[in-house]
Design a protein around this motif. Structure first.
Motif, PDB file in Angstrom:
ATOM      1  N   GLN A   1       0.835  -1.195   0.000  1.00  0.00           N
ATOM      2  CA  GLN A   1       0.000   0.000   0.000  1.00  0.00           C
ATOM      3  C   GLN A   1       0.870   1.246   0.000  1.00  0.00           C
ATOM      4  N   ILE A   2       0.372   2.291  -0.661  1.00  0.00           N
ATOM      5  CA  ILE A   2       1.099   3.555  -0.744  1.00  0.00           C
ATOM      6  C   ILE A   2       0.108   4.687  -0.528  1.00  0.00           C
ATOM      7  N   VAL A   3       0.571   5.744   0.149  1.00  0.00           N
ATOM      8  CA  VAL A   3      -0.269   6.919   0.393  1.00  0.00           C
ATOM      9  C   VAL A   3       0.212   8.033  -0.531  1.00  0.00           C
ATOM     10  N   VAL A   4      -0.718   8.623  -1.294  1.00  0.00           N
ATOM     11  CA  VAL A   4      -0.407   9.713  -2.208  1.00  0.00           C
ATOM     12  C   VAL A   4      -1.003  10.986  -1.617  1.00  0.00           C
ATOM     13  N   ASP A   5      -0.180  12.046  -1.520  1.00  0.00           N
ATOM     14  CA  ASP A   5      -0.670  13.284  -0.909  1.00  0.00           C
ATOM     15  C   ASP A   5      -1.578  14.070  -1.854  1.00  0.00           C
ATOM     16  N   VAL A   6      -2.295  15.021  -1.292  1.00  0.00           N
ATOM     17  CA  VAL A   6      -3.290  15.804  -2.031  1.00  0.00           C
ATOM     18  C   VAL A   6      -2.639  16.608  -3.152  1.00  0.00           C
ATOM     19  N   ASP A   7      -1.426  17.139  -2.930  1.00  0.00           N
ATOM     20  CA  ASP A   7      -0.741  17.928  -3.957  1.00  0.00           C
ATOM     21  C   ASP A   7      -0.449  17.107  -5.207  1.00  0.00           C
ATOM     22  N   THR A   8      -0.051  15.849  -5.020  1.00  0.00           N
ATOM     23  CA  THR A   8       0.240  14.974  -6.161  1.00  0.00           C
ATOM     24  C   THR A   8      -1.040  14.653  -6.921  1.00  0.00           C
ATOM     25  N   MET A   9      -2.139  14.502  -6.206  1.00  0.00           N
ATOM     26  CA  MET A   9      -3.418  14.159  -6.837  1.00  0.00           C
ATOM     27  C   MET A   9      -3.936  15.305  -7.692  1.00  0.00           C
ATOM     28  N   GLY A  10      -3.868  16.527  -7.183  1.00  0.00           N
ATOM     29  CA  GLY A  10      -4.354  17.687  -7.928  1.00  0.00           C
ATOM     30  C   GLY A  10      -5.854  17.614  -8.203  1.00  0.00           C
ATOM     31  N   GLU A  11      -6.253  18.100  -9.365  1.00  0.00           N
ATOM     32  CA  GLU A  11      -7.667  18.160  -9.752  1.00  0.00           C
ATOM     33  C   GLU A  11      -8.260  16.777 -10.013  1.00  0.00           C
ATOM     34  N   GLN A  12      -7.416  15.789 -10.222  1.00  0.00           N
ATOM     35  CA  GLN A  12      -7.887  14.457 -10.601  1.00  0.00           C
ATOM     36  C   GLN A  12      -8.623  13.737  -9.483  1.00  0.00           C
ATOM     37  N   LYS A  13      -8.469  14.216  -8.251  1.00  0.00           N
ATOM     38  CA  LYS A  13      -9.072  13.502  -7.110  1.00  0.00           C
ATOM     39  C   LYS A  13     -10.591  13.406  -7.212  1.00  0.00           C
ATOM     40  N   ALA A  14     -11.225  14.324  -7.930  1.00  0.00           N
ATOM     41  CA  ALA A  14     -12.679  14.306  -8.061  1.00  0.00           C
ATOM     42  C   ALA A  14     -13.172  13.049  -8.783  1.00  0.00           C
ATOM     43  N   TYR A  15     -12.344  12.473  -9.622  1.00  0.00           N
ATOM     44  CA  TYR A  15     -12.765  11.301 -10.405  1.00  0.00           C
ATOM     45  C   TYR A  15     -12.500   9.965  -9.720  1.00  0.00           C
ATOM     46  N   LEU A  16     -11.753   9.965  -8.623  1.00  0.00           N
ATOM     47  CA  LEU A  16     -11.420   8.693  -7.975  1.00  0.00           C
ATOM     48  C   LEU A  16     -12.665   8.006  -7.428  1.00  0.00           C
ATOM     49  N   GLN A  17     -12.763   6.717  -7.703  1.00  0.00           N
ATOM     50  CA  GLN A  17     -13.853   5.896  -7.179  1.00  0.00           C
ATOM     51  C   GLN A  17     -13.229   4.675  -6.521  1.00  0.00           C
ATOM     52  N   GLU A  18     -13.863   4.202  -5.451  1.00  0.00           N
ATOM     53  CA  GLU A  18     -13.331   3.064  -4.717  1.00  0.00           C
ATOM     54  C   GLU A  18     -13.168   1.861  -5.652  1.00  0.00           C
ATOM     55  N   GLY A  19     -11.981   1.248  -5.622  1.00  0.00           N
ATOM     56  CA  GLY A  19     -11.708   0.083  -6.457  1.00  0.00           C
ATOM     57  C   GLY A  19     -11.179   0.428  -7.845  1.00  0.00           C
ATOM     58  N   MET A  20     -11.115   1.709  -8.200  1.00  0.00           N
ATOM     59  CA  MET A  20     -10.644   2.129  -9.527  1.00  0.00           C
ATOM     60  C   MET A  20      -9.157   1.807  -9.678  1.00  0.00           C
ATOM     61  N   VAL A  21      -8.788   1.250 -10.835  1.00  0.00           N
ATOM     62  CA  VAL A  21      -7.388   0.956 -11.115  1.00  0.00           C
ATOM     63  C   VAL A  21      -6.788   2.134 -11.872  1.00  0.00           C
ATOM     64  N   CYS A  22      -5.716   2.704 -11.297  1.00  0.00           N
ATOM     65  CA  CYS A  22      -5.019   3.854 -11.883  1.00  0.00           C
ATOM     66  C   CYS A  22      -3.558   3.475 -12.085  1.00  0.00           C
ATOM     67  N   ILE A  23      -2.849   4.285 -12.853  1.00  0.00           N
ATOM     68  CA  ILE A  23      -1.416   4.073 -13.042  1.00  0.00           C
ATOM     69  C   ILE A  23      -0.677   5.132 -12.242  1.00  0.00           C
ATOM     70  N   LEU A  24       0.151   4.667 -11.299  1.00  0.00           N
ATOM     71  CA  LEU A  24       0.985   5.586 -10.512  1.00  0.00           C
ATOM     72  C   LEU A  24       2.389   5.574 -11.094  1.00  0.00           C
ATOM     73  N   SER A  25       2.933   6.749 -11.352  1.00  0.00           N
ATOM     74  CA  SER A  25       4.316   6.869 -11.810  1.00  0.00           C
ATOM     75  C   SER A  25       5.198   6.906 -10.573  1.00  0.00           C
ATOM     76  N   MET A  26       6.040   5.894 -10.412  1.00  0.00           N
ATOM     77  CA  MET A  26       6.849   5.735  -9.209  1.00  0.00           C
ATOM     78  C   MET A  26       8.327   6.001  -9.521  1.00  0.00           C
ATOM     79  N   HIS A  27       8.991   6.726  -8.616  1.00  0.00           N
ATOM     80  CA  HIS A  27      10.433   6.963  -8.712  1.00  0.00           C
ATOM     81  C   HIS A  27      11.023   6.701  -7.339  1.00  0.00           C
ATOM     82  N   GLU A  28      11.817   5.659  -7.230  1.00  0.00           N
ATOM     83  CA  GLU A  28      12.449   5.264  -5.966  1.00  0.00           C
ATOM     84  C   GLU A  28      11.424   5.127  -4.843  1.00  0.00           C
ATOM     85  N   GLY A  29      10.294   4.463  -5.135  1.00  0.00           N
ATOM     86  CA  GLY A  29       9.282   4.174  -4.129  1.00  0.00           C
ATOM     87  C   GLY A  29       8.349   5.314  -3.786  1.00  0.00           C
TER      88      GLY A  29
END
Length: 189
Positions: free
Chosen positions: A92-120
């Motif tokens: 599990q990973i926690v993403v902060d509000v700043d990284t989410m930006g305007e996109q947070k309005a579209y998040l739905q429980e169980g939705m599969v998204c692509i996270l761009s990861m750099h060194e964890g």
């Protein structure tokens, strides 16, 4: 780090400028009639969230950081941020509000998204291209409007405003493009 020409930089890329990592918010190539073509890039510094605007000649080299795009499932949101789980290893990973930006309005429980990861660390989030939402309110149809080119304003269940065709009423489930909040079609199910 990989060196690429500035004109190939796109939204969501992570680049290294003077030893600091930045996420590209917008990238535009300008080709004036006279003079050198340039690439205008707006980006956010990953460490502190400061937004920076940079302009390079299109042939200049910029360093692109190695970023791994990993599928993650959205679990829930709380005071810490937005919680995602990697379905392959259940990390599990926690993403902060700043990284989410305007996109947070579209998040739905169980939705599969692509996270761009750099060194964890999650740097950016890519939502699915389309999501299904319900229309909560819309204006009544005005008689005499042609159905071909007229759209009416509507409020979606996530609080975002969009424009829909006249035949769409409140309570209708519709497909919305996450990139520009535009109506795509009526939901099939």
């Amino acid at each position: 780090m990989v060196k690429v020409i500035a004109s190939s930089v796109r939204k969501g890329n992570v680049i290294d400028v003077d030893g600091k990592l930045y996420v590209v918010l917008t990238a535009e190539n300008f080709h004036p009639g006279k003079g050198t073509p340039v690439t205008q890039v707006n980006m956010r510094r990953i460490v502190d969230g400061v937004k920076v605007s940079e302009r390079w000649r299109t042939t200049e080299q910029v360093e692109r950081a190695f970023v791994e795009d990993v599928n993650h499932q959205f679990l829930y949101e709380d005071g810490e941020g937005f919680h995602f789980m990697n379905p392959e290893n259940y990390d599990q990973i926690v993403v902060d509000v700043d990284t989410m930006g305007e996109q947070k309005a579209y998040l739905q429980e169980g939705m599969v998204c692509i996270l761009s990861m750099h060194e964890g660390v999650a740097l950016a989030l890519q939502l699915p291209r389309h999501v299904i939402l319900e229309i909560t309110e819309t204006e009544p149809v005005v008689k005499g409007q042609t159905a071909s080119s007229s759209y009416k304003p509507a409020m979606l269940s996530n609080g975002i405003r969009t424009a829909v065709p006249p035949h769409i009423d409140a309570g209708t489930r519709v497909v919305i493009a996450t990139e520009d909040n535009s109506y795509v079609e009526r939901a099939k199910n």
